[in-house]
Design a protein around this motif. Structure first.
Motif, mmCIF file in Angstrom:
data_model
loop_
_atom_site.group_PDB
_atom_site.id
_atom_site.type_symbol
_atom_site.label_atom_id
_atom_site.label_comp_id
_atom_site.label_asym_id
_atom_site.label_seq_id
_atom_site.Cartn_x
_atom_site.Cartn_y
_atom_site.Cartn_z
ATOM 1 N N ASN A 131 0.855 -1.186 0.000
ATOM 2 C CA ASN A 131 0.000 0.000 0.000
ATOM 3 C C ASN A 131 0.891 1.236 0.000
ATOM 4 O OD1 ASN A 131 -1.585 2.285 1.023
ATOM 5 N ND2 ASN A 131 -3.199 0.783 1.389
ATOM 6 N N THR A 132 0.834 1.984 -1.080
ATOM 7 C CA THR A 132 1.744 3.124 -1.250
ATOM 8 C C THR A 132 1.452 4.280 -0.299
ATOM 9 O OG1 THR A 132 0.343 4.074 -2.990
ATOM 10 C CG2 THR A 132 2.088 2.555 -3.684
ATOM 11 N N LYS A 133 0.289 4.244 0.373
ATOM 12 C CA LYS A 133 -0.063 5.289 1.330
ATOM 13 C C LYS A 133 0.056 4.806 2.777
ATOM 14 C CE LYS A 133 -3.251 7.711 -1.799
ATOM 15 N NZ LYS A 133 -4.641 8.216 -1.997
ATOM 16 N N SER A 134 0.760 3.700 2.975
ATOM 17 C CA SER A 134 0.830 3.088 4.299
ATOM 18 C C SER A 134 1.821 3.776 5.232
ATOM 19 C CB SER A 134 1.220 1.611 4.165
ATOM 20 O OG SER A 134 2.525 1.488 3.608
ATOM 21 N N GLY A 135 2.668 4.637 4.674
ATOM 22 C CA GLY A 135 3.687 5.285 5.494
ATOM 23 C C GLY A 135 4.898 4.412 5.758
ATOM 24 N N THR A 136 4.960 3.267 5.097
ATOM 25 C CA THR A 136 6.098 2.363 5.230
ATOM 26 C C THR A 136 7.014 2.513 4.026
ATOM 27 O OG1 THR A 136 4.844 0.581 4.166
ATOM 28 C CG2 THR A 136 4.791 0.674 6.572
ATOM 29 N N PRO A 137 8.310 2.181 4.177
ATOM 30 C CA PRO A 137 9.218 2.252 3.024
ATOM 31 C C PRO A 137 8.871 1.186 1.994
ATOM 32 C CG PRO A 137 10.318 1.238 4.897
ATOM 33 C CD PRO A 137 9.001 1.753 5.405
ATOM 34 N N GLU A 138 9.037 1.494 0.722
ATOM 35 C CA GLU A 138 8.713 0.514 -0.310
ATOM 36 C C GLU A 138 9.617 -0.705 -0.187
ATOM 37 O OE1 GLU A 138 8.808 0.028 -5.192
ATOM 38 O OE2 GLU A 138 8.583 2.027 -4.310
ATOM 39 N N PRO A 139 9.043 -1.884 -0.002
ATOM 40 C CA PRO A 139 9.869 -3.091 0.100
ATOM 41 C C PRO A 139 10.386 -3.511 -1.267
ATOM 42 C CG PRO A 139 7.550 -3.663 0.204
ATOM 43 C CD PRO A 139 7.606 -2.159 0.149
ATOM 44 N N LYS A 140 11.586 -4.017 -1.268
ATOM 45 C CA LYS A 140 12.192 -4.514 -2.505
ATOM 46 C C LYS A 140 12.376 -6.028 -2.483
ATOM 47 C CE LYS A 140 12.820 -0.324 -4.147
ATOM 48 N NZ LYS A 140 12.050 0.183 -5.312
ATOM 49 N N GLU A 141 12.547 -6.567 -1.283
ATOM 50 C CA GLU A 141 12.806 -7.994 -1.115
ATOM 51 C C GLU A 141 11.867 -8.576 -0.060
ATOM 52 O OE1 GLU A 141 14.474 -10.354 -2.479
ATOM 53 O OE2 GLU A 141 15.596 -9.215 -3.964
ATOM 54 N N ALA A 143 12.592 -10.182 2.558
ATOM 55 C CA ALA A 143 13.095 -9.940 3.913
ATOM 56 C C ALA A 143 12.769 -8.540 4.418
ATOM 57 C CB ALA A 143 14.599 -10.182 3.965
ATOM 58 N N ASP A 144 12.479 -7.614 3.522
ATOM 59 C CA ASP A 144 12.140 -6.256 3.955
ATOM 60 C C ASP A 144 10.882 -6.247 4.820
ATOM 61 O OD1 ASP A 144 14.329 -5.363 2.552
ATOM 62 O OD2 ASP A 144 13.178 -4.601 0.845
ATOM 63 N N LEU A 145 10.034 -7.255 4.658
ATOM 64 C CA LEU A 145 8.790 -7.313 5.425
ATOM 65 C C LEU A 145 9.017 -7.791 6.862
ATOM 66 C CD1 LEU A 145 6.344 -8.732 2.723
ATOM 67 C CD2 LEU A 145 6.877 -6.353 3.274
ATOM 68 N N THR A 146 10.275 -8.120 7.203
ATOM 69 C CA THR A 146 10.592 -8.521 8.577
ATOM 70 C C THR A 146 11.107 -7.348 9.406
ATOM 71 O OG1 THR A 146 12.917 -9.114 8.121
ATOM 72 C CG2 THR A 146 11.244 -10.810 7.715
ATOM 73 N N THR A 147 11.197 -6.160 8.824
ATOM 74 C CA THR A 147 11.740 -5.009 9.538
ATOM 75 C C THR A 147 10.697 -4.386 10.455
ATOM 76 O OG1 THR A 147 11.139 -3.497 7.740
ATOM 77 C CG2 THR A 147 13.326 -4.520 7.638
ATOM 78 N N ALA A 212 1.189 -4.510 3.658
ATOM 79 C CA ALA A 212 1.719 -5.328 2.561
ATOM 80 C C ALA A 212 1.237 -6.765 2.669
ATOM 81 C CB ALA A 212 3.243 -5.295 2.557
ATOM 82 N N VAL A 213 1.201 -7.419 1.521
ATOM 83 C CA VAL A 213 0.928 -8.858 1.441
ATOM 84 C C VAL A 213 2.220 -9.566 1.047
ATOM 85 C CG1 VAL A 213 -0.469 -10.690 0.427
ATOM 86 C CG2 VAL A 213 -1.408 -8.377 0.613
#
Length: 324
Positions: A131-141, A143-147, A212-213
């Motif tokens: 979600n581009t309006k979520s206020g989170t950094p855009e994930p690339k990988e 593993a980014d979703l574990t931050t 994110a999903v």
């Protein structure tokens, strides 16, 4: 892997036939499909215009389609089946339920997406939907979703309900070995929520309740983006898996020639353009689409060592996420 649960036939018929989802016509071709309803209607309309043969459509989830096939064993109704799971086609071929057919229009379909008994209608891929309006950094990988930024803000489809999600687990395990399970453990510790089927994982991200999903089926999101939703599909450079959607003719079909003509139509240039319009990758490599194609992705091997191995991966994942 056993695809069908024991179901009382009478209960299934009561549930399905009171739903009013399909009006049968004995002279028509009957297509059971798991996938976009708009695509099924588009392909039926095009085929009817080309051949004059009417098409009855039953469209539902793969589970409901399979339950209906199982319930109708004594009086088969379907001529053509389009599934969202390659495993479905493999299982039905092993059961001896499929009529072999190779369309001349499958010449441009890669070998891994066709057999003597079934062929891909189109292909989806799994990615991160953000979600581009979520206020989170855009994930690339992955593993980014574990931050910390994604703490308690990630969903994933339940791999026991989504064959494509299970394929992603297997693909990551095949590629990363034990590091894949370390990744899954970190996602669990970071609060990733196991949702139901694919749509249930995507909905809270579309609504902004989650960010994110992990492992979303892409074509649904592309359609949402076209409708103005603030989401983005991201395919990690480290790799992902694809989910071919097999088409097959049931051996019990009373309209085999019409069924073969339907497969031919779906694999024609016109039919494959309709597939592309539904935001799936066409099965044919000579038909383009306004989305990434197989050649744009790093595809991970999603083969497991048989149904028992798939079951062991599923059980290990379920056990991991059941821990407190």
């Amino acid at each position: 892997m056993k695809l069908f649960n024991p179901i009382k036939t009478g209960a299934v018929f009561a549930m399905l036939f009171t739903s009013g989802m399909m009006i049968t016509d004995a002279s028509a071709l009957t297509v059971y499909t798991a996938g976009p309803g708009s695509l099924a209607k588009s392909l039926a309309t095009g085929y009817e215009k080309q051949t004059g043969v009417k098409v009855n459509i039953f469209q539902a989830t793969t589970g409901k389609v399979m339950a209906r096939l199982e319930a109708e064993q004594a009086n088969p109704q379907a001529d053509v089946l389009i599934s969202a799971s390659w495993d479905t086609a493999e299982e039905l071929q092993q059961r001896g339920w499929l009529l072999p057919y190779q369309s001349n229009n499958a010449a441009k379909v890669p070998a891994e997406f066709k057999t003597d008994h079934y062929v891909a209608q189109g292909i989806s891929a799994l990615g991160i939907v953000w979600n581009t309006k979520s206020g989170t950094p855009e994930p690339k990988e992955w593993a980014d979703l574990t931050t910390d930024a994604f703490k308690d803000r990630v969903t994933t489809p339940d791999p026991s309900l989504s064959g494509a999600s299970l394929d992603l687990l297997i693909g990551l395990q095949n590629s990363m070995g034990d590091r894949a399970w370390q990744l899954f453990g970190k996602l669990k510790d970071n609060g990733m929520a196991i949702a139901g089927p694919n749509a249930q994982a995507l909905t809270p991200v579309l609504q902004g309740a989650k960010a994110a999903v992990f492992g979303a089926v892409d074509y649904v999101t592309y359609a949402s983006i076209q409708q103005g939703e603030a989401v983005k599909v991201i395919f990690p450079a480290s790799g992902t898996v694809v989910a071919p959607r097999p088409m097959m003719i049931l051996k019990s079909s009373q309209h085999a020639a019409d069924a073969q003509a339907f497969i031919d139509y779906v694999l024609s240039e016109e039919g494959q353009k309709a597939v592309a319009d539904a935001w799936l990758m066409p099965a044919r490599t000579d038909v383009g689409a306004q989305r990434p194609l197989i050649s744009d992705l790093n595809i991970l091997p999603a083969q497991a060592g048989g149904s028992a191995d798939r079951g062991s991966v599923l059980q290990r994942f379920a056990a991991l996420f059941s821990k407190s």
